[in-house]
Design a protein around this motif. Structure first.
Motif, PDB file in Angstrom:
ATOM      1  N   ASN A   1     -40.021  -6.208 -27.048  1.00 26.71           N
ATOM      2  CA  ASN A   1     -39.501  -7.716 -26.844  1.00 26.71           C
ATOM      3  C   ASN A   1     -40.444  -8.014 -25.702  1.00 26.71           C
ATOM      4  O   ASN A   1     -40.853  -7.567 -24.709  1.00 26.71           O
ATOM      5  CB  ASN A   1     -38.444  -8.166 -25.757  1.00 26.71           C
ATOM      6  CG  ASN A   1     -37.646  -9.163 -25.771  1.00 26.71           C
ATOM      7  OD1 ASN A   1     -38.696  -9.973 -25.884  1.00 26.71           O
ATOM      8  ND2 ASN A   1     -36.163  -9.340 -26.037  1.00 26.71           N
TER       9      ASN A   1
ATOM     10  N   ASP B   1     -43.362 -10.598 -23.597  1.00 18.66           N
ATOM     11  CA  ASP B   1     -43.289 -11.757 -22.741  1.00 18.66           C
ATOM     12  C   ASP B   1     -45.464 -12.524 -22.859  1.00 18.66           C
ATOM     13  O   ASP B   1     -45.373 -11.556 -22.178  1.00 18.66           O
ATOM     14  CB  ASP B   1     -42.333 -12.225 -21.639  1.00 18.66           C
ATOM     15  CG  ASP B   1     -41.280 -12.607 -21.968  1.00 18.66           C
ATOM     16  OD1 ASP B   1     -40.748 -13.231 -23.229  1.00 18.66           O
ATOM     17  OD2 ASP B   1     -40.312 -12.107 -21.357  1.00 18.66           O
TER      18      ASP B   1
ATOM     19  N   THR C   1     -49.022 -10.042 -19.641  1.00 19.71           N
ATOM     20  CA  THR C   1     -47.613  -9.641 -20.277  1.00 19.71           C
ATOM     21  C   THR C   1     -47.229  -9.264 -19.582  1.00 19.71           C
ATOM     22  O   THR C   1     -47.096  -7.782 -18.992  1.00 19.71           O
ATOM     23  CB  THR C   1     -48.166  -9.088 -21.459  1.00 19.71           C
ATOM     24  OG1 THR C   1     -49.919  -9.377 -22.048  1.00 19.71           O
ATOM     25  CG2 THR C   1     -47.574  -9.277 -22.462  1.00 19.71           C
TER      26      THR C   1
ATOM     27  N   ASN D   1     -43.145 -15.588 -26.557  1.00 19.97           N
ATOM     28  CA  ASN D   1     -42.712 -14.621 -26.770  1.00 19.97           C
ATOM     29  C   ASN D   1     -42.397 -13.967 -28.029  1.00 19.97           C
ATOM     30  O   ASN D   1     -42.325 -14.852 -29.757  1.00 19.97           O
ATOM     31  CB  ASN D   1     -41.171 -14.775 -26.871  1.00 19.97           C
ATOM     32  CG  ASN D   1     -39.726 -13.259 -26.590  1.00 19.97           C
ATOM     33  OD1 ASN D   1     -39.480 -12.973 -27.658  1.00 19.97           O
ATOM     34  ND2 ASN D   1     -39.668 -12.777 -25.496  1.00 19.97           N
TER      35      ASN D   1
ATOM     36  N   ASN E   1     -40.241 -11.079 -30.535  1.00 15.61           N
ATOM     37  CA  ASN E   1     -38.750 -10.047 -30.501  1.00 15.61           C
ATOM     38  C   ASN E   1     -39.111  -9.207 -31.661  1.00 15.61           C
ATOM     39  O   ASN E   1     -38.209 -10.038 -32.626  1.00 15.61           O
ATOM     40  CB  ASN E   1     -37.212 -10.796 -29.678  1.00 15.61           C
ATOM     41  CG  ASN E   1     -36.677 -10.004 -29.453  1.00 15.61           C
ATOM     42  OD1 ASN E   1     -36.795  -8.251 -29.813  1.00 15.61           O
ATOM     43  ND2 ASN E   1     -35.399  -9.860 -28.722  1.00 15.61           N
TER      44      ASN E   1
END
Lengths: 260, 260
Positions: free
Chosen positions: A198, A200, A241, B196, B198
């Motif tokens: 996951n 970001d 990140t 993002n 995921n």
């Protein structure tokens, strides 16, 4: 769960550079990592079966080369020094830091025993080490701290990793995050597969950047190993990140099943 | 938010292959994509400024080549046929499917106007198209369906994408997911950055696999575009990976700011 199956075994095997004679169960043992480097000399003497199937020593891609910028070299030198043993009362004492070597292929194996799988193409190369030109893609070194259950990767992003003009592709960043978190998870938990990433993305990373990838154990729950990860500038003032990663332990049966 | 800044602009520019004379605002318009292909002939006639700075036409990497397996070629042919116009009453009528071309570099630009950025290295190449050897890394084509706000990518994973022995690296899968979801988001929302990713890895993907990457719009909320993604075998019986992606729209100011 991704094509990282058996990854930690691959990493252990990477560690086994030149380890002719290491017995398989040693490679599969969770404790192997900690012992491999210190027992290099001993294991060379025991001769049972060759696990390194190539005639010459492979290139360790994590050694400094002329493509490294002064910034890359400076950070490397800093962590590399932490790996040096201290001498106290004439006795060498090693701290918790270790530098991991990195090769562009791993030992082959298949169902039924230790032998090369015929189905795995001879031409296969590790994704992050598949371009020969130094500095063109992924230049990186991973240092692990066993006591603190964390690792640091120094990564220089080459010109062939472009996404948006002048910036590093999100997939290349994801690749390094998978690589570094997976290295730590394998180091701590033995053979694992990536189950979740996951990520970001906080700020675009210019091509040519040298960054630090810090990764740490969050927690272990039975077969699950949770890892956190941050990618930042080398002075850690700029966050590029953040990520979490979940790895699932796999049994030896996975490794030698009918998969191949 | 990742090094995918301005990505959709890059994609629009990819679409603009040969579009000498397209005005910049056309390239920046959200509606440009839909018109680019149909207005190719017209736009060639308007001559203002050349946006393709290379002397020869670049190679379209999404064309079939000899490394493609019969399975890859079959799926490609299926979707490619959907892109053909139907002829009704002597009139050509086009359906919602379009095949997107794919190059290994995008047009350069920098602060202050349309010109090549000196800071972006001349050697830079798109990460997914950085290896010349056909079939060695990422072989893929993206088909978009404008009406249904979704796209399909056919992807053949080459031998240089190895993670665990014989299997595709999780980072290579993440790279394709970022590429495909970003293509759709840029197509639907104009210039965007990945915020993002995921990714759930459900099953390891053998090297050499041909897979389908289905991507669809989940929802749009102001500047945010949410995309879903599934990676499966071509008959869709085996699920390899599932993912969600979030992209944030960026203004034109981002593109021509002092970033370079």
């Amino acid at each position: 769960m991704l094509g990282q199956i058996v990854r930690s075994l691959g990493r252990m095997q990477q560690l086994s550079n030149g380890l002719k004679g290491v017995r398989l169960h040693q490679l599969l043992s969770k404790e192997t990592h900690g012992h491999l480097q210190t027992s290099l000399e001993n294991t060379r003497a025991i001769s049972t079966v060759s696990l390194w199937p190539f005639s010459s020593q492979p290139r360790d891609f994590s050694q400094p080369n002329s493509s490294w910028s002064p910034e890359m070299r400076k950070v490397y030198d800093h962590y590399n020094t932490l790996c040096d043993p201290d001498t106290e009362n004439g006795e060498e004492k090693r701290g918790p830091w270790r530098k991991l070597p990195s090769y562009n292929r791993s030992i082959k194996y298949a169902a039924g025993g230790i032998h090369l799988s015929k189905l795995i193409q001879a031409k296969a190369r590790l994704f992050t080490r598949n371009v020969k030109e130094q500095g063109a893609t992924f230049e990186y070194v991973v240092f692990v701290n066993k006591e603190e259950k964390r690792c640091v990767c120094v990564f220089q992003a080459g010109h062939l990793l472009e996404g948006a003009p002048g910036h590093v592709h999100g997939g290349a960043i994801a690749t390094m995050i998978d690589t570094v978190t997976g290295t730590l998870a394998g180091f701590l938990s033995g053979p694992i597969m990536t189950a979740n990433l996951n990520i970001d993305y906080r700020s675009p990373m210019p091509l040519g950047s040298v960054v630090l990838i810090h990764s740490a154990l969050d927690r272990k729950e039975r077969r699950k190993t949770y890892i956190t990860c941050k990618v930042s500038s080398t002075d850690e003032s700029k966050l590029y990140t953040e990520a979490t990663a979940l790895f699932v332990s796999i049994g030896v049966g996975h490794l030698f099943g009918s998969r191949n």
